[in-house]
Write a protein that holds these residues in place. Structure first.
Motif, PDB file in Angstrom:
ATOM      1  N   ALA A  12       0.789  -1.180   0.040  1.00 42.45           N
ATOM      2  CA  ALA A  12       0.115   0.123   0.079  1.00 42.45           C
ATOM      3  C   ALA A  12       0.896   1.287   0.053  1.00 42.45           C
ATOM      4  N   GLY A  13       0.599   2.088  -0.813  1.00 37.99           N
ATOM      5  CA  GLY A  13       1.477   3.319  -1.039  1.00 37.99           C
ATOM      6  C   GLY A  13       0.577   4.293  -1.995  1.00 37.99           C
ATOM      7  N   PRO A  14       1.170   5.708  -2.389  1.00 32.58           N
ATOM      8  CA  PRO A  14       0.697   6.204  -3.351  1.00 32.58           C
ATOM      9  C   PRO A  14       0.527   5.628  -4.834  1.00 32.58           C
ATOM     10  N   TYR A  15      -0.671   5.886  -5.231  1.00 35.33           N
ATOM     11  CA  TYR A  15      -0.836   5.517  -6.630  1.00 35.33           C
ATOM     12  C   TYR A  15      -1.431   6.999  -7.349  1.00 35.33           C
ATOM     13  N   ARG A  16      -2.506   7.518  -7.157  1.00 42.24           N
ATOM     14  CA  ARG A  16      -2.874   8.736  -7.795  1.00 42.24           C
ATOM     15  C   ARG A  16      -2.457   9.772  -7.022  1.00 42.24           C
ATOM     16  N   SER A  17      -2.015   9.713  -5.650  1.00 45.56           N
ATOM     17  CA  SER A  17      -1.659  10.830  -4.905  1.00 45.56           C
ATOM     18  C   SER A  17      -0.687  11.513  -5.436  1.00 45.56           C
ATOM     19  N   GLY A  18      -0.687  12.981  -5.349  1.00 47.40           N
ATOM     20  CA  GLY A  18       0.426  13.844  -5.837  1.00 47.40           C
ATOM     21  C   GLY A  18       0.445  13.864  -7.277  1.00 47.40           C
ATOM     22  N   THR A  19      -0.287  13.401  -8.028  1.00 49.39           N
ATOM     23  CA  THR A  19      -0.036  13.115  -9.438  1.00 49.39           C
ATOM     24  C   THR A  19      -1.082  14.279 -10.277  1.00 49.39           C
ATOM     25  N   ASN A  20      -2.093  14.947  -9.687  1.00 48.32           N
ATOM     26  CA  ASN A  20      -2.830  15.693 -10.361  1.00 48.32           C
ATOM     27  C   ASN A  20      -3.271  14.917 -11.713  1.00 48.32           C
ATOM     28  N   GLY A  21      -3.501  13.813 -11.842  1.00 50.82           N
ATOM     29  CA  GLY A  21      -4.108  12.992 -13.011  1.00 50.82           C
ATOM     30  C   GLY A  21      -2.941  12.694 -14.117  1.00 50.82           C
ATOM     31  N   ASP A  22      -1.600  13.093 -13.705  1.00 52.43           N
ATOM     32  CA  ASP A  22      -0.690  12.857 -14.876  1.00 52.43           C
ATOM     33  C   ASP A  22      -0.560  11.536 -14.849  1.00 52.43           C
ATOM     34  N   SER A  23      -0.791  10.756 -16.296  1.00 51.94           N
ATOM     35  CA  SER A  23      -0.478   9.464 -16.199  1.00 51.94           C
ATOM     36  C   SER A  23       0.872   8.952 -16.276  1.00 51.94           C
ATOM     37  N   SER A  24       1.827   9.728 -16.618  1.00 51.24           N
ATOM     38  CA  SER A  24       3.283   9.272 -16.540  1.00 51.24           C
ATOM     39  C   SER A  24       3.515   9.356 -14.933  1.00 51.24           C
ATOM     40  N   LEU A  25       3.077  10.321 -13.921  1.00 49.80           N
ATOM     41  CA  LEU A  25       3.480  10.000 -12.458  1.00 49.80           C
ATOM     42  C   LEU A  25       2.672   8.994 -11.860  1.00 49.80           C
ATOM     43  N   ALA A  27       1.916   6.291 -13.366  1.00 49.04           N
ATOM     44  CA  ALA A  27       2.572   4.924 -13.798  1.00 49.04           C
ATOM     45  C   ALA A  27       3.894   4.527 -12.938  1.00 49.04           C
ATOM     46  N   ARG A  28       4.377   6.076 -12.831  1.00 50.38           N
ATOM     47  CA  ARG A  28       5.737   5.981 -11.782  1.00 50.38           C
ATOM     48  C   ARG A  28       5.193   5.317 -10.419  1.00 50.38           C
ATOM     49  N   ASN A  31       4.952   1.616 -10.623  1.00 48.67           N
ATOM     50  CA  ASN A  31       6.284   1.195 -10.792  1.00 48.67           C
ATOM     51  C   ASN A  31       6.847   1.068  -9.390  1.00 48.67           C
ATOM     52  N   ARG A  32       6.575   2.021  -8.622  1.00 48.98           N
ATOM     53  CA  ARG A  32       7.123   2.022  -7.147  1.00 48.98           C
ATOM     54  C   ARG A  32       6.314   1.077  -6.467  1.00 48.98           C
ATOM     55  N   LEU A  33       5.353   0.911  -6.303  1.00 50.10           N
ATOM     56  CA  LEU A  33       4.475  -0.254  -5.659  1.00 50.10           C
ATOM     57  C   LEU A  33       5.146  -1.432  -6.178  1.00 50.10           C
ATOM     58  N   GLU A  34       5.213  -1.880  -7.373  1.00 53.67           N
ATOM     59  CA  GLU A  34       5.787  -3.079  -7.804  1.00 53.67           C
ATOM     60  C   GLU A  34       7.044  -3.262  -7.273  1.00 53.67           C
ATOM     61  N   SER A  35       7.848  -2.250  -7.485  1.00 53.94           N
ATOM     62  CA  SER A  35       9.348  -2.407  -6.975  1.00 53.94           C
ATOM     63  C   SER A  35       9.686  -3.009  -5.659  1.00 53.94           C
TER      64      SER A  35
END
Length: 130
Positions: A12-25, A27-28, A31-35
């Motif tokens: 559990a961690g940020p997915y949409r948080s702090g991205t303002n809907g930016d799809s590249s953020l 996705a990042r 990727n961090r969750l998956e890491s």
């Protein structure tokens, strides 16, 4: 000899948080969750990320954006439902209302909450590990 069962651990961690809907953020963040998944797997457990389940459901339900009403109907409820099958939560760093809610639900259900991947117990060397 009795082997301890692998834990199903929700990351559990940020997915949409702090991205303002930016799809590249977004996705990042995924990727961090998956890491963290491989470390959990190598420790002998089963990693799980709510978005792995929610995103296909959201697409199939006809969502056109992670910000739309359809997404909201699935994203957080899927994590809540997954927690009924999980043994623990790994809460990674970063502001996230959804991840904080996962921790709250986990504690309410008596599940273990880890704050560092290093705190996840490693199953003994006599057990199956790739």
């Amino acid at each position: 000899m009795h082997r301890p069962k692998p834990l199903v651990i929700l990351i559990a961690g940020p997915y949409r948080s702090g991205t303002n809907g930016d799809s590249s953020l977004i996705a990042r963040n995924l990727n961090r969750l998956e890491s963290f998944a491989l470390s959990i797997y190598k420790a002998g457990h089963i990693p799980m990320i709510g978005e792995w389940v929610a995103l296909p459901l959201i697409r199939q339900a006809g969502s056109s954006s992670l910000e739309d009403e359809i997404s909201e109907q699935y994203l957080y409820p899927v994590a809540s439902r997954l927690l009924e099958r999980c043994d623990a939560v790994l809460r990674i760093e970063g502001e996230s209302k959804g991840a904080d809610e996962d921790v709250r639900i986990a504690r309410e259900r008596g599940l273990r909450v880890y704050w560092r991947v290093e705190d996840v117990p490693v199953l003994t060397a006599t057990q199956e590990q790739p």
